[in-house]
Design a protein around this motif. Structure first.
Motif, PDB file in Angstrom:
ATOM      1  N   CYS A 112       0.832  -1.222   0.000  1.00  0.00           N
ATOM      2  CA  CYS A 112       0.000   0.000   0.000  1.00  0.00           C
ATOM      3  C   CYS A 112       0.856   1.257   0.000  1.00  0.00           C
ATOM      4  N   ILE A 113       1.770   1.328   0.952  1.00  0.00           N
ATOM      5  CA  ILE A 113       2.546   2.565   1.098  1.00  0.00           C
ATOM      6  C   ILE A 113       3.428   2.811  -0.131  1.00  0.00           C
ATOM      7  N   PRO A 114       4.145   1.788  -0.624  1.00  0.00           N
ATOM      8  CA  PRO A 114       4.908   2.029  -1.861  1.00  0.00           C
ATOM      9  C   PRO A 114       4.027   2.440  -3.053  1.00  0.00           C
ATOM     10  N   TYR A 115       2.837   1.840  -3.151  1.00  0.00           N
ATOM     11  CA  TYR A 115       1.915   2.221  -4.236  1.00  0.00           C
ATOM     12  C   TYR A 115       1.562   3.704  -4.122  1.00  0.00           C
ATOM     13  N   LEU A 116       1.188   4.129  -2.921  1.00  0.00           N
ATOM     14  CA  LEU A 116       0.769   5.521  -2.734  1.00  0.00           C
ATOM     15  C   LEU A 116       1.957   6.475  -2.902  1.00  0.00           C
ATOM     16  N   ALA A 117       3.130   6.066  -2.433  1.00  0.00           N
ATOM     17  CA  ALA A 117       4.327   6.896  -2.613  1.00  0.00           C
ATOM     18  C   ALA A 117       4.631   7.062  -4.101  1.00  0.00           C
ATOM     19  N   ASN A 118       4.436   5.993  -4.832  1.00  0.00           N
ATOM     20  CA  ASN A 118       4.671   6.022  -6.272  1.00  0.00           C
ATOM     21  C   ASN A 118       3.667   6.957  -6.960  1.00  0.00           C
ATOM     22  N   GLN A 119       2.416   6.975  -6.475  1.00  0.00           N
ATOM     23  CA  GLN A 119       1.409   7.889  -7.032  1.00  0.00           C
ATOM     24  C   GLN A 119       1.826   9.332  -6.777  1.00  0.00           C
ATOM     25  N   LYS A 120       2.338   9.593  -5.570  1.00  0.00           N
ATOM     26  CA  LYS A 120       2.751  10.955  -5.221  1.00  0.00           C
ATOM     27  C   LYS A 120       3.904  11.386  -6.115  1.00  0.00           C
ATOM     28  N   TYR A 121       4.838  10.462  -6.304  1.00  0.00           N
ATOM     29  CA  TYR A 121       5.997  10.762  -7.140  1.00  0.00           C
ATOM     30  C   TYR A 121       5.550  11.114  -8.551  1.00  0.00           C
ATOM     31  N   ARG A 122       4.606  10.335  -9.050  1.00  0.00           N
ATOM     32  CA  ARG A 122       4.124  10.609 -10.411  1.00  0.00           C
ATOM     33  C   ARG A 122       3.418  11.951 -10.495  1.00  0.00           C
ATOM     34  N   GLU A 123       2.650  12.267  -9.436  1.00  0.00           N
ATOM     35  CA  GLU A 123       1.939  13.549  -9.419  1.00  0.00           C
ATOM     36  C   GLU A 123       2.939  14.694  -9.523  1.00  0.00           C
ATOM     37  N   LEU A 124       4.062  14.568  -8.837  1.00  0.00           N
ATOM     38  CA  LEU A 124       5.065  15.635  -8.811  1.00  0.00           C
ATOM     39  C   LEU A 124       5.943  15.638 -10.048  1.00  0.00           C
ATOM     40  N   GLU A 125       6.348  14.440 -10.495  1.00  0.00           N
ATOM     41  CA  GLU A 125       7.369  14.358 -11.537  1.00  0.00           C
ATOM     42  C   GLU A 125       6.812  13.951 -12.893  1.00  0.00           C
ATOM     43  N   GLY A 126       5.588  13.462 -12.912  1.00  0.00           N
ATOM     44  CA  GLY A 126       4.977  13.091 -14.184  1.00  0.00           C
ATOM     45  C   GLY A 126       5.231  11.657 -14.605  1.00  0.00           C
ATOM     46  N   TYR A 127       6.002  10.915 -13.818  1.00  0.00           N
ATOM     47  CA  TYR A 127       6.218   9.508 -14.162  1.00  0.00           C
ATOM     48  C   TYR A 127       6.453   8.718 -12.878  1.00  0.00           C
TER      49      TYR A 127
END
Ligand SMILES: [Zn+2]
Length: 224
Positions: A112-127
């Protein structure tokens, strides 16, 4: 009740994640609240509102994560399923991960946490930072290739056959695919793991991969 094991396993999760609580709705117990994504110094990077529900096959499949705060679009391109649950991994991989049962707490920590962290990263960086599985057939091919490291589509299909036939090879025998190599040093673990999901190997091969490879004779497998 979807899974009595899940309802039991989540009872002490609020002790570890104090923003999550166990709620009961329509006779079903599940987790509701917030998950905090922290950086290495423990600073909160983002807080996600979530529901985490049991699944029928729990603990041999993941619980089901829903993000309820509209933090990211609920579409396949953002790894969200049609029912708006989060698409954390392909089912083929999920079954292998959960082969010995995966506790809800471990699910939160490791998936869960890695999935959500990955979503945040994408929101900020676009990928996505950690890469991602593609959708549909390409996602399946990437998953199988990450395990099998086949040299060609034909070899991947031959490996599928080998796994389906369930041939037992001595660990010191020569690998039929890598030759010179001893089986235990290359494909033994992958074959054993994938033999857990024989029905997927059968249907993914017959219905999807083999027809796709036939239609695309010049297709090159992703490197792994
Ligand atoms: Zn091998």
């Amino acid at each position: 009740m979807i899974s009595s094991q899940y309802e039991k396993d989540i009872l002490d999760i609020p002790q570890h994640y104090n923003k999550l609580e166990v709620v009961t709705q329509n006779g079903e117990k599940f987790l509701s609240g917030e998950i905090e994504i922290k950086d290495e110094e423990g600073k909160i990077w983002e807080t996600y509102s979530v529901l985490i529900k049991g699944s029928r096959q729990y603990p041999n499949m993941f619980p089901i994560l829903f993000e309820t705060g509209n933090a990211f679009p609920k579409i396949a391109d953002w790894h969200v399923n049609i029912d708006e649950s989060c698409c954390i991994d392909v089912p083929e991989s999920e079954i292998i991960i959960c082969k010995n049962g995966l506790h809800a707490k471990e699910f939160i920590e490791r998936y869960c946490i890695p999935y959500l962290a990955n979503q945040k990263y994408r929101e900020l960086e676009g990928y996505y930072l950690y890469g991602e599985y593609s959708h549909g057939i390409f996602g399946k091919i990437e998953f199988y290739q990450s395990k099998l490291k086949a040299r060609s589509p034909l070899q991947m299909v031959q490996m599928f056959d080998f796994i389906l036939k369930g041939q037992i090879l001595n660990r010191t025998a020569q690998c039929p695919f890598c030759h010179k190599m001893k089986f235990r040093n290359c494909h033994k673990d992958a074959f054993e793991e994938l033999s857990i999901i024989k029905p997927y190997i059968y249907f993914d091969g017959k219905e999807q991969l083999i027809p796709f490879f036939k239609q695309n004779p010049n297709y090159i497998l992703p490197s792994s």
